[in-house]
Design a protein around this motif. Structure first.
Motif, PDB file in Angstrom:
ATOM      1  N   PRO A   1      41.261  47.852  31.191  1.00 31.32           N
ATOM      2  CA  PRO A   1      40.144  48.771  30.586  1.00 31.32           C
ATOM      3  C   PRO A   1      39.787  48.100  29.173  1.00 31.32           C
ATOM      4  O   PRO A   1      38.629  48.803  28.785  1.00 31.32           O
ATOM      5  CB  PRO A   1      41.149  50.071  30.581  1.00 31.32           C
ATOM      6  N   GLU A   2      40.654  47.576  28.354  1.00 28.41           N
ATOM      7  CA  GLU A   2      40.202  47.206  27.028  1.00 28.41           C
ATOM      8  C   GLU A   2      39.096  46.083  27.016  1.00 28.41           C
ATOM      9  O   GLU A   2      38.662  45.847  25.999  1.00 28.41           O
ATOM     10  CB  GLU A   2      41.623  46.961  26.349  1.00 28.41           C
ATOM     11  N   ARG A   3      38.697  45.526  28.077  1.00 26.96           N
ATOM     12  CA  ARG A   3      37.745  44.499  28.198  1.00 26.96           C
ATOM     13  C   ARG A   3      36.458  44.594  28.334  1.00 26.96           C
ATOM     14  O   ARG A   3      35.713  43.785  28.138  1.00 26.96           O
ATOM     15  CB  ARG A   3      38.275  43.396  29.243  1.00 26.96           C
ATOM     16  N   GLY A   4      36.214  45.992  28.709  1.00 30.97           N
ATOM     17  CA  GLY A   4      34.659  46.315  28.830  1.00 30.97           C
ATOM     18  C   GLY A   4      34.011  45.507  29.959  1.00 30.97           C
ATOM     19  O   GLY A   4      33.031  44.959  29.878  1.00 30.97           O
ATOM     20  N   ILE A   5      34.494  45.220  31.059  1.00 31.51           N
ATOM     21  CA  ILE A   5      34.014  44.626  32.290  1.00 31.51           C
ATOM     22  C   ILE A   5      33.011  45.147  32.926  1.00 31.51           C
ATOM     23  O   ILE A   5      32.952  46.317  33.152  1.00 31.51           O
ATOM     24  CB  ILE A   5      35.225  44.238  33.250  1.00 31.51           C
ATOM     25  N   ARG A   6      32.017  44.353  33.095  1.00 31.50           N
ATOM     26  CA  ARG A   6      30.927  44.644  33.856  1.00 31.50           C
ATOM     27  C   ARG A   6      30.569  43.577  34.910  1.00 31.50           C
ATOM     28  O   ARG A   6      30.311  42.376  34.489  1.00 31.50           O
ATOM     29  CB  ARG A   6      29.471  44.808  32.998  1.00 31.50           C
ATOM     30  N   VAL A   7      30.602  43.648  36.186  1.00 27.52           N
ATOM     31  CA  VAL A   7      30.188  42.663  37.310  1.00 27.52           C
ATOM     32  C   VAL A   7      29.018  42.631  37.613  1.00 27.52           C
ATOM     33  O   VAL A   7      28.161  43.673  37.888  1.00 27.52           O
ATOM     34  CB  VAL A   7      31.324  43.012  38.481  1.00 27.52           C
ATOM     35  N   HIS A   8      28.541  41.521  37.341  1.00 32.65           N
ATOM     36  CA  HIS A   8      26.983  41.102  37.697  1.00 32.65           C
ATOM     37  C   HIS A   8      26.470  40.736  39.141  1.00 32.65           C
ATOM     38  O   HIS A   8      25.745  41.108  39.578  1.00 32.65           O
ATOM     39  CB  HIS A   8      26.194  40.184  36.799  1.00 32.65           C
ATOM     40  N   GLU A   9      27.560  40.112  39.566  1.00 28.69           N
ATOM     41  CA  GLU A   9      27.225  39.524  41.012  1.00 28.69           C
ATOM     42  C   GLU A   9      28.493  38.890  41.690  1.00 28.69           C
ATOM     43  O   GLU A   9      29.522  38.564  41.204  1.00 28.69           O
ATOM     44  CB  GLU A   9      26.284  38.336  40.839  1.00 28.69           C
ATOM     45  N   VAL A  10      28.280  39.374  43.135  1.00 32.88           N
ATOM     46  CA  VAL A  10      29.451  39.019  44.129  1.00 32.88           C
ATOM     47  C   VAL A  10      29.035  38.194  45.257  1.00 32.88           C
ATOM     48  O   VAL A  10      28.237  38.679  45.903  1.00 32.88           O
ATOM     49  CB  VAL A  10      30.462  40.071  44.191  1.00 32.88           C
ATOM     50  N   SER A  11      29.645  36.961  45.464  1.00 27.85           N
ATOM     51  CA  SER A  11      29.030  36.223  46.764  1.00 27.85           C
ATOM     52  C   SER A  11      30.124  35.849  47.118  1.00 27.85           C
ATOM     53  O   SER A  11      31.337  35.468  46.788  1.00 27.85           O
ATOM     54  CB  SER A  11      28.164  34.997  46.156  1.00 27.85           C
ATOM     55  N   PRO A  12      30.053  35.576  48.694  1.00 20.29           N
ATOM     56  CA  PRO A  12      31.244  35.017  49.522  1.00 20.29           C
ATOM     57  C   PRO A  12      31.721  33.627  49.332  1.00 20.29           C
ATOM     58  O   PRO A  12      30.808  32.933  49.233  1.00 20.29           O
ATOM     59  CB  PRO A  12      30.892  35.588  51.133  1.00 20.29           C
ATOM     60  N   LEU A  13      32.810  33.408  49.513  1.00 24.81           N
ATOM     61  CA  LEU A  13      33.313  31.962  49.668  1.00 24.81           C
ATOM     62  C   LEU A  13      34.242  31.883  50.937  1.00 24.81           C
ATOM     63  O   LEU A  13      34.860  32.873  51.329  1.00 24.81           O
ATOM     64  CB  LEU A  13      34.301  31.897  48.545  1.00 24.81           C
TER      65      LEU A  13
END
Length: 396
Positions: free
Chosen positions: A22-34
């Protein structure tokens, strides 16, 4: 019930990552399959066909912002089936085996170590996920109400001996010694002298092993019936003797220090990173973790990686491990006693874990298993735990 696509979405991945850090301020922009091969995960493969919920391992390339920096990392989302579904699947395997095992197994289905797998692995990663021999954990999600149990971990790339269960010869002396040193460090760090705290209801103990004796008999009978070339009369007699000696040999085990053991430590669940400091073991799939004597993990690993041409090295590696564990703890000065306890741990491994493996092998053959069984019986031949128990019985 959500689909796999929901759990692989940017929104869900961000939720996991943000909750984990929670301290890192994460925001995910994109997820693609592998692409990812699920076949090495036996429980997932077997259970997936008997549930309508999304389970399995999903490879993901995640682009995210953390601490104001844009990063891309390859990850694996592991969606775990609830333990009750795993236990139901194993019950169906037992019934497919027929005979005494089909009749006996249902009464013990929730006590064979698999009923709490969904909780146990998440708990281990939550408490110990920063350890050097763990994979990097990016997020954990445990929703008991909706039976959603997710682990977001690193995608293991650029590693050595991943899924190497069919190639034990690739485990060099360097790999084995690095593993034993790092196992000694892990076991020493989690050692609990004397009686360990009871964490899970299926944790091994004299009471547990004795209560499940009818199951050990049935598992042994199943293996002997279907695979007499592996479980010949002498081997069956040895393990039947072990079942009868549970109270005696567990009276000894109970007095020795316990530690957090992986309880599934073999080339199906391990790989190595090559670092500037040398080889670093990475052990994953901690869903069967429990408390036992530290020798237990070593007995299992050596049964998986030592073929007949290296059986003579088993005592060498046990002694190498003992020396490192003793140097860290000061508790294991006597090599003879150490090997004796290793032999008693091997009895538990043979009755329980190998018996369960052979049950599954009866229905869906595992090509690696026959040589593991042969190596295991060589372990008993070398360590002679049953001879010691016979001496105990005569003395009493």
């Amino acid at each position: 019930m959500h689909s796999a696509a929901h759990y692989c979405s940017a929104a869900f991945i961000e939720e996991l990552m943000q909750a984990h850090a929670p301290e890192r301020g994460i925001r995910v922009h994109e997820v693609s399959p592998l692409p990812l091969d699920n076949s090495a995960s036996i429980l997932v493969v077997l259970t997936a066909g008997q549930t309508n919920r999304p389970v399995g391992h999903f490879g993901l390339r995640v682009t995210f912002e953390a601490d104001g920096q844009l990063l891309t990392r390859d990850m694996v989302l592991k969606l775990k089936p609830p333990g009750r579904e795993v236990s139901a699947m194993l019950t169906s395997l037992a019934q497919a085996c027929g005979g005494e095992l089909a009749a006996v197994y249902p009464a013990y289905a929730a006590r064979t170590g698999f009923f709490h797998t969904h909780q146990r692995e998440l708990q281990v990663y939550a408490e110990h996920g920063a350890a050097a021999l763990m994979p990097t954990i990016w997020g954990l999600h445990h929703d008991q109400a909706h039976d959603v149990h997710a682990i977001l971990m690193e995608y293991l790339a650029d590693v050595e001996l991943l899924n190497s269960v069919m190639a034990p010869e690739h485990w060099t002396d360097e790999h084995l010694r690095a593993t034993l040193v790092q196992l000694a460090e892990w076991h020493a760090a989690h050692l609990q002298p004397g009686h360990s705290r009871t964490v899970w209801p299926d944790q091994p103990s004299e009471e547990y092993m004795q209560a499940l004796a009818p199951l050990w008999e049935a598992l042994l009978g199943n293996a002997a019936t279907h695979f007499p070339e592996l479980y010949g009369p002498a081997h069956v007699a040895d393990l039947q003797q072990a079942i009868g000696a549970i109270p005696e040999y567990w009276a000894e085990l109970a007095a020795h220090p316990k530690t957090l053991v992986h309880n599934d430590l073999n080339p199906r669940n391990t790989c190595f990173r090559r670092t500037s400091l040398g080889l670093q073991l990475c052990a994953y799939d901690w869903e069967l973790a429990t408390y036992h004597v530290p020798q237990y993990d070593v007995v299992e690993l050596l049964s998986f990686v030592l073929d007949a041409d290296r059986y003579h090295l088993r005592p060498v590696y046990l002694e190498f491990y003992r020396q490192h564990l003793h140097a860290l703890t000061g508790l294991f000065p006597n090599a003879e006693e150490f090997n004796h306890i290793a032999g008693l741990a091997a009895l538990d491994f043979g009755l329980h874990r190998l018996g369960m493996y052979m049950m599954a092998h009866t229905v869906s053959p595992y090509p690696f298993l026959p040589r593991v069984v042969q190596s295991y019986f060589n372990t008993l031949s070398q360590l002679q735990p049953l001879r010691s128990q016979a001496q105990v019985a005569q003395a009493s």
